[in-house]
Motif scaffolding. Structure first.
Motif, short mmCIF file in Angstrom:
data_model
loop_
_atom_site.label_atom_id
_atom_site.label_comp_id
_atom_site.label_asym_id
_atom_site.label_seq_id
_atom_site.Cartn_x
_atom_site.Cartn_y
_atom_site.Cartn_z
N CYS A 144 0.42 -13.95 -3.81
CA CYS A 144 -1.14 -13.77 -4.29
C CYS A 144 -1.16 -12.47 -4.34
CB CYS A 144 -1.85 -15.12 -2.68
SG CYS A 144 -1.50 -13.75 -0.68
N THR A 177 -8.07 -4.47 0.69
CA THR A 177 -9.11 -5.03 1.08
C THR A 177 -8.14 -4.87 2.21
OG1 THR A 177 -6.79 -7.05 0.78
CG2 THR A 177 -9.18 -6.44 -1.18
N ASN A 182 -4.02 -4.76 4.46
CA ASN A 182 -3.92 -4.07 4.72
C ASN A 182 -2.65 -4.81 5.95
OD1 ASN A 182 -4.83 -1.82 7.02
ND2 ASN A 182 -4.46 -0.97 4.88
N VAL A 233 -4.96 -16.04 4.01
CA VAL A 233 -5.81 -15.08 5.85
C VAL A 233 -7.48 -15.38 4.49
CG1 VAL A 233 -6.59 -13.67 6.59
CG2 VAL A 233 -3.94 -13.62 6.40
N LYS A 287 -4.89 9.10 13.53
CA LYS A 287 -3.85 9.07 12.95
C LYS A 287 -3.14 9.87 13.06
CE LYS A 287 -2.86 7.56 7.66
NZ LYS A 287 -3.34 6.60 6.85
N ALA A 294 -4.64 5.48 3.22
CA ALA A 294 -4.61 5.97 2.27
C ALA A 294 -5.81 6.92 1.15
CB ALA A 294 -4.99 5.18 1.23
N ALA A 309 -4.50 -9.42 -3.49
CA ALA A 309 -6.34 -8.63 -3.70
C ALA A 309 -6.35 -7.77 -4.49
CB ALA A 309 -6.03 -9.12 -1.95
N GLY A 310 -6.51 -6.77 -3.93
CA GLY A 310 -6.02 -5.45 -4.18
C GLY A 310 -5.90 -4.85 -5.65
N GLY A 311 -3.80 -5.66 -4.99
CA GLY A 311 -2.69 -5.17 -5.35
C GLY A 311 -2.81 -3.95 -5.17
N THR A 312 -2.64 -3.25 -4.01
CA THR A 312 -2.22 -2.18 -4.24
C THR A 312 -1.14 -1.11 -3.65
OG1 THR A 312 -3.52 -1.36 -2.27
CG2 THR A 312 -4.77 -0.53 -4.25
N ASP A 313 -0.40 -2.68 -3.05
CA ASP A 313 0.89 -2.75 -2.18
C ASP A 313 1.61 -3.65 -2.64
OD1 ASP A 313 2.87 -2.52 -0.25
OD2 ASP A 313 1.87 -4.58 0.05
N LEU A 314 1.05 -4.82 -3.70
CA LEU A 314 1.26 -5.84 -4.25
C LEU A 314 2.25 -5.60 -5.15
CD1 LEU A 314 2.88 -8.54 -4.14
CD2 LEU A 314 1.36 -9.38 -5.89
N ASP A 347 -2.76 0.60 9.02
CA ASP A 347 -3.36 1.43 9.64
C ASP A 347 -4.72 1.07 10.36
OD1 ASP A 347 -2.74 4.29 10.18
OD2 ASP A 347 -3.55 3.91 7.64
N GLN A 401 0.74 -6.01 5.12
CA GLN A 401 1.43 -5.47 3.39
C GLN A 401 2.89 -5.02 3.67
OE1 GLN A 401 0.61 -0.58 4.37
NE2 GLN A 401 -0.79 -1.49 5.06
C1 FAD Z 1 -0.08 5.54 -2.63
C2 FAD Z 1 -0.57 4.62 -1.35
C3 FAD Z 1 -0.57 4.76 -0.03
C4 FAD Z 1 -0.95 3.96 0.78
N1 FAD Z 1 -1.53 4.25 1.98
C5 FAD Z 1 -1.72 3.30 3.44
C6 FAD Z 1 -2.23 4.28 4.71
O1 FAD Z 1 -2.69 5.23 4.80
N2 FAD Z 1 -2.58 3.52 5.40
C7 FAD Z 1 -2.56 1.73 5.48
O2 FAD Z 1 -2.16 1.09 5.68
N3 FAD Z 1 -1.64 1.51 4.37
C8 FAD Z 1 -1.84 2.68 3.37
N4 FAD Z 1 -1.32 1.52 1.74
C9 FAD Z 1 -1.18 0.20 1.88
C10 FAD Z 1 -1.54 -0.79 0.92
O3 FAD Z 1 -2.30 0.35 -0.52
C11 FAD Z 1 -3.03 -0.27 2.22
O4 FAD Z 1 -2.75 -1.51 2.93
C12 FAD Z 1 -4.17 -2.20 1.28
O5 FAD Z 1 -5.05 -2.45 2.86
C13 FAD Z 1 -3.42 -3.37 0.94
O6 FAD Z 1 -4.47 -4.37 0.28
P1 FAD Z 1 -4.46 -4.90 -1.73
O7 FAD Z 1 -6.09 -5.51 -0.68
O8 FAD Z 1 -4.30 -3.70 -2.09
O9 FAD Z 1 -3.01 -5.89 -0.62
P2 FAD Z 1 -2.57 -6.80 -2.29
O10 FAD Z 1 -0.93 -5.40 -2.22
O11 FAD Z 1 -3.30 -7.27 -2.98
O12 FAD Z 1 -1.77 -7.25 -0.74
C14 FAD Z 1 -0.88 -6.69 -0.10
C15 FAD Z 1 0.07 -7.46 0.49
O13 FAD Z 1 -0.67 -8.46 1.16
C16 FAD Z 1 -0.62 -10.32 0.76
N5 FAD Z 1 -2.34 -10.45 0.81
C17 FAD Z 1 -3.05 -10.06 0.09
N6 FAD Z 1 -4.11 -10.85 0.65
C18 FAD Z 1 -3.90 -11.81 0.94
C19 FAD Z 1 -4.48 -12.59 1.58
N7 FAD Z 1 -6.07 -13.09 1.92
N8 FAD Z 1 -4.04 -13.72 2.66
C20 FAD Z 1 -2.72 -13.77 3.08
N9 FAD Z 1 -1.73 -12.65 2.04
C21 FAD Z 1 -2.31 -11.77 1.24
C22 FAD Z 1 -0.26 -10.17 -0.26
O14 FAD Z 1 0.60 -11.44 -1.17
C23 FAD Z 1 0.62 -8.81 -0.25
O15 FAD Z 1 1.78 -9.70 0.51
C24 FAD Z 1 -0.88 2.71 0.76
C25 FAD Z 1 -0.51 2.32 -0.66
C26 FAD Z 1 -0.21 3.26 -1.25
C27 FAD Z 1 0.35 2.95 -2.54
#
Ligand code: FAD
Ligand code: SF4
Length: 325
Positions: free
Chosen positions: A28, A111, A115, A213, A229, A102, A30-35, A171, A118
């Protein structure tokens, strides 16, 4: 990026069904910033056939408070968490943790559930396939850890889980642990302290296949909370380590204390000896310093990671002072 099927889920039930029916060939987003980084760099041994978009599911993006506490929808953005008057007024450590995550662009996309779910940032794990081939380390189902014999300066100072020493990079996770949050999923309620696990291969949580979640619940609290931090760069960087503290008082004396470090172990690390030490005490530079030392008393750093111990001790002390003064 290699192609995949993309499904806009209209409900949690639909999303769970697609994930379960795929037999681990779907994930799945969400925001896609990690995936999306994981997919683009083709880190994993198996590439998903299908990506299920959760953002099209209504009702998961609100923060609301009732008499029991704070309900944070899984799709709440980190910016919303950082700026919410509800969070800022009663759960300041959590708002501060979100604000330090980030960059503004990533906080606008990322999201809260993403977070805490990740994946780890070990540089061997994250090594891109296109730069000479992916590294099939233990966490991906391979046989070797390259960090233990290699460069592990940012890794665990509290030992290994299944021979992996990658740290949890979130974080917001320590802030949720310090506040005693509960993760509400499509299957169950999981106390946040039991939510993180490095024992399930690449994922950082105990979530079962298809389990999603839907909300993070933070019980109502009179605690004063704070977050610190430590990172090399101020603009955008993962934590070298971070710390969240929540303290309750009767007058000037501490009646309950919760302290959680992250970036120091595979999972967010509570500090029970330091918490117990603070009960009945007045917060001062001296009590905070002693609590910091107790928090790290069981650390087992290597020569490469030993420098993190005094930084963590001071960070715990500073965060206690922020919450307690
Ligand atoms: C350059 C960069 C810097 C960053 N810096 C930080 C930082 O300083 N601190 C920090 O904590 N993070 C950091 N991140 C990591 C990340 O971007 C954040 O943690 C962000 O909150 C991830 O949320 P997302 O919605 O984009 O997750 P996604 O990329 O959409 O998903 C991340 C993971 O969570 C799973 N997932 C998402 N939503 C759900 C759900 N509802 N139920 C079950 N599984 C789910 C997905 O399947 C995937 O495995 C950084 C990322 C990048 C690219
Ligand atoms: S520390 Fe963990 S993620 Fe990093 S190489 Fe070793 S097994 Fe893989």
């Amino acid at each position: 990026m290699k192609p995949f099927n993309h499904i806009n889920a209209s409900s949690l039930e639909e999303a769970s069904k697609v994930l379960i029916d795929s037999e681990k060939k779907a994930c799945c987003i969400a925001g896609g910033t990690d995936l999306l980084g994981c997919l683009k760099d083709e880190l994993w041994l198996e590439y998903p056939e299908t990506v299920v978009n959760l953002k099209t599911i209504p009702g998961l993006d609100a923060i609301r408070e009732d008499e029991d506490g704070l309900h944070i929808g899984a799709l709440v953005k980190l910016t919303e968490l950082a700026e919410s008057p509800l969070v800022l007024s009663g759960y300041a450590g959590l708002a501060h943790a979100a604000s330090k995550t980030a960059s503004i662009l990533l906080r606008n996309m990322g999201t809260v559930a993403g977070n805490i779910c990740q994946e780890n940032r070990c540089w061997y794990y994250r090594y891109p396939d296109k730069l000479g081939g992916k590294i099939p380390c233990i966490r991906k189902g391979g046989k070797k850890c390259l960090a233990v014999p290699g460069d592990h300066r940012f890794h665990s100072i509290f030992g290994q889980v299944n021979r992996c020493i990658a740290v949890n990079p979130s974080d917001t996770a320590p802030a949720f642990v310090a506040l005693g949050a509960v993760v509400k999923t499509t299957l169950r309620d999981i106390p946040i302290a039991e939510f993180f696990s490095a024992e399930h291969g690449k994922q950082s949580t105990v979530l079962e296949p298809g389990e999603i979640v839907r909300e993070i619940f933070v019980p109502k609290t009179a605690a004063r909370s704070a977050f610190t931090k430590i990172a090399y760069r101020k603009s955008i960087d993962f934590a070298l380590l971070n710390c969240a503290v929540a303290l309750c008082f009767d007058g000037e004396l501490v009646t309950s204390a919760r302290i959680c470090l992250n970036g120091v172990f595979n999972n967010p690390k509570s500090c029970p000896e330091a918490e117990e030490f603070l009960i009945g005490k007045k917060i001062s530079e001296e009590t905070a310093r002693q609590a910091g030392e107790l928090a790290l008393a069981t650390a087992k750093p290597t020569p490469q990671t030993a420098y993190k111990v005094p930084i963590a001790e001071r960070t715990v002390a500073d965060t206690i002072l922020m919450a307690g003064v």
